[in-house]
Scaffold this active site. Structure first.
Site, PDB file in Angstrom:
ATOM      1  N   MET A  17      -1.142  -1.507   0.900  1.00  0.00           N
ATOM      2  CA  MET A  17       0.119  -1.593   1.628  1.00  0.00           C
ATOM      3  C   MET A  17       0.286  -2.991   2.213  1.00  0.00           C
ATOM      4  O   MET A  17      -0.691  -3.621   2.619  1.00  0.00           O
ATOM      5  CB  MET A  17       0.164  -0.544   2.731  1.00  0.00           C
ATOM      6  CG  MET A  17       0.311   0.863   2.201  1.00  0.00           C
ATOM      7  SD  MET A  17       0.358   2.104   3.501  1.00  0.00           S
ATOM      8  CE  MET A  17       1.844   1.652   4.364  1.00  0.00           C
ATOM      9  N   SER A  53       0.954  -5.752   0.747  1.00  0.00           N
ATOM     10  CA  SER A  53       0.378  -6.842  -0.046  1.00  0.00           C
ATOM     11  C   SER A  53       1.412  -7.568  -0.891  1.00  0.00           C
ATOM     12  O   SER A  53       1.067  -8.509  -1.604  1.00  0.00           O
ATOM     13  CB  SER A  53      -0.756  -6.309  -0.939  1.00  0.00           C
ATOM     14  OG  SER A  53      -0.241  -5.375  -1.884  1.00  0.00           O
ATOM     15  N   GLY A  54       2.674  -7.129  -0.848  1.00  0.00           N
ATOM     16  CA  GLY A  54       3.730  -7.827  -1.577  1.00  0.00           C
ATOM     17  C   GLY A  54       4.054  -7.264  -2.948  1.00  0.00           C
ATOM     18  O   GLY A  54       4.656  -7.950  -3.776  1.00  0.00           O
ATOM     19  N   LYS A  55       3.677  -6.023  -3.210  1.00  0.00           N
ATOM     20  CA  LYS A  55       3.930  -5.411  -4.521  1.00  0.00           C
ATOM     21  C   LYS A  55       5.417  -5.336  -4.842  1.00  0.00           C
ATOM     22  O   LYS A  55       5.853  -5.752  -5.913  1.00  0.00           O
ATOM     23  CB  LYS A  55       3.331  -3.998  -4.586  1.00  0.00           C
ATOM     24  CG  LYS A  55       1.845  -3.931  -4.408  1.00  0.00           C
ATOM     25  CD  LYS A  55       1.343  -2.502  -4.394  1.00  0.00           C
ATOM     26  CE  LYS A  55       1.928  -1.643  -3.308  1.00  0.00           C
ATOM     27  NZ  LYS A  55       1.587  -2.032  -1.941  1.00  0.00           N
ATOM     28  N   SER A  56       6.192  -4.793  -3.920  1.00  0.00           N
ATOM     29  CA  SER A  56       7.635  -4.657  -4.158  1.00  0.00           C
ATOM     30  C   SER A  56       8.297  -6.021  -4.276  1.00  0.00           C
ATOM     31  O   SER A  56       9.187  -6.220  -5.104  1.00  0.00           O
ATOM     32  CB  SER A  56       8.297  -3.852  -3.034  1.00  0.00           C
ATOM     33  OG  SER A  56       7.812  -2.529  -3.039  1.00  0.00           O
ATOM     34  N   ASP A  66       9.232   1.078  -8.968  1.00  0.00           N
ATOM     35  CA  ASP A  66       8.510   0.810  -7.729  1.00  0.00           C
ATOM     36  C   ASP A  66       7.956   2.118  -7.174  1.00  0.00           C
ATOM     37  O   ASP A  66       8.506   3.189  -7.410  1.00  0.00           O
ATOM     38  CB  ASP A  66       9.442   0.163  -6.701  1.00  0.00           C
ATOM     39  CG  ASP A  66       8.681  -0.483  -5.555  1.00  0.00           C
ATOM     40  OD1 ASP A  66       7.550  -0.958  -5.782  1.00  0.00           O
ATOM     41  OD2 ASP A  66       9.221  -0.531  -4.434  1.00  0.00           O
ATOM     42  N   GLU A  67       6.873   2.014  -6.429  1.00  0.00           N
ATOM     43  CA  GLU A  67       6.192   3.178  -5.830  1.00  0.00           C
ATOM     44  C   GLU A  67       5.827   4.206  -6.905  1.00  0.00           C
ATOM     45  O   GLU A  67       5.978   5.413  -6.728  1.00  0.00           O
ATOM     46  CB  GLU A  67       7.037   3.801  -4.717  1.00  0.00           C
ATOM     47  CG  GLU A  67       7.369   2.857  -3.579  1.00  0.00           C
ATOM     48  CD  GLU A  67       6.164   2.408  -2.764  1.00  0.00           C
ATOM     49  OE1 GLU A  67       5.077   2.990  -2.909  1.00  0.00           O
ATOM     50  OE2 GLU A  67       6.316   1.467  -1.969  1.00  0.00           O
TER      51      GLU A  67
END
Length: 128
Positions: A17, A19-22, A89-90
């Site tokens: 969480m 960490s900049g994924k989206s 996403d997600e």
């Protein structure tokens, strides 16, 4: 990766969480859009953060329009036949069938970008 031919591929953006994924998924979507690719963006219907159910948002305030989906069947049914890039996403909130759908899309020549976390807060496997 087959950049020259019709073959598609799968890109996975994974991390903890915050960490900049989206944000990374949105960056790749923006670049594909600038390259004039036909892009569709999806997200889990469970994620209502940062702009609501119809957007992917990041902590820095950026957002991209997205179609909410509940499961892998939703994803398969809503992908346009002419889509060149699919972003999800997600992805960890979808069922395990998403792996088959994503691979089928890549086999069809689509670039698929999935972002999500692979572990819960205890370090246990989380989602597909």
């Amino acid at each position: 990766m087959d950049y020259a031919g019709k073959g598609g591929w799968v890109e996975v953006v994974c991390g903890v969480m915050f960490s900049g994924k989206s944000e990374e998924l949105m960056r790749r979507v923006r670049r594909a859009t600038l390259a004039k690719k036909r892009v569709q963006v999806f997200k889990s219907h469970l994620d209502e953060r940062y702009g609501g159910i119809g957007k992917i948002g990041s902590h820095d305030g950026g957002s991209v329009q997205a179609m909410p989906i509940s499961n892998s069947i939703d994803l398969a049914e809503r992908v346009s036949f002419d889509a060149e890039v699919i972003a999800v996403d997600e992805v960890q909130f979808l069922d395990h069938g998403v792996v088959e759908v994503v691979n089928a899309l890549a086999d069809r020549g689509v670039r698929v970008i999935c972002a999500g976390t692979d572990m819960d807060f205890l370090g246990r496997t989380f989602g597909p």
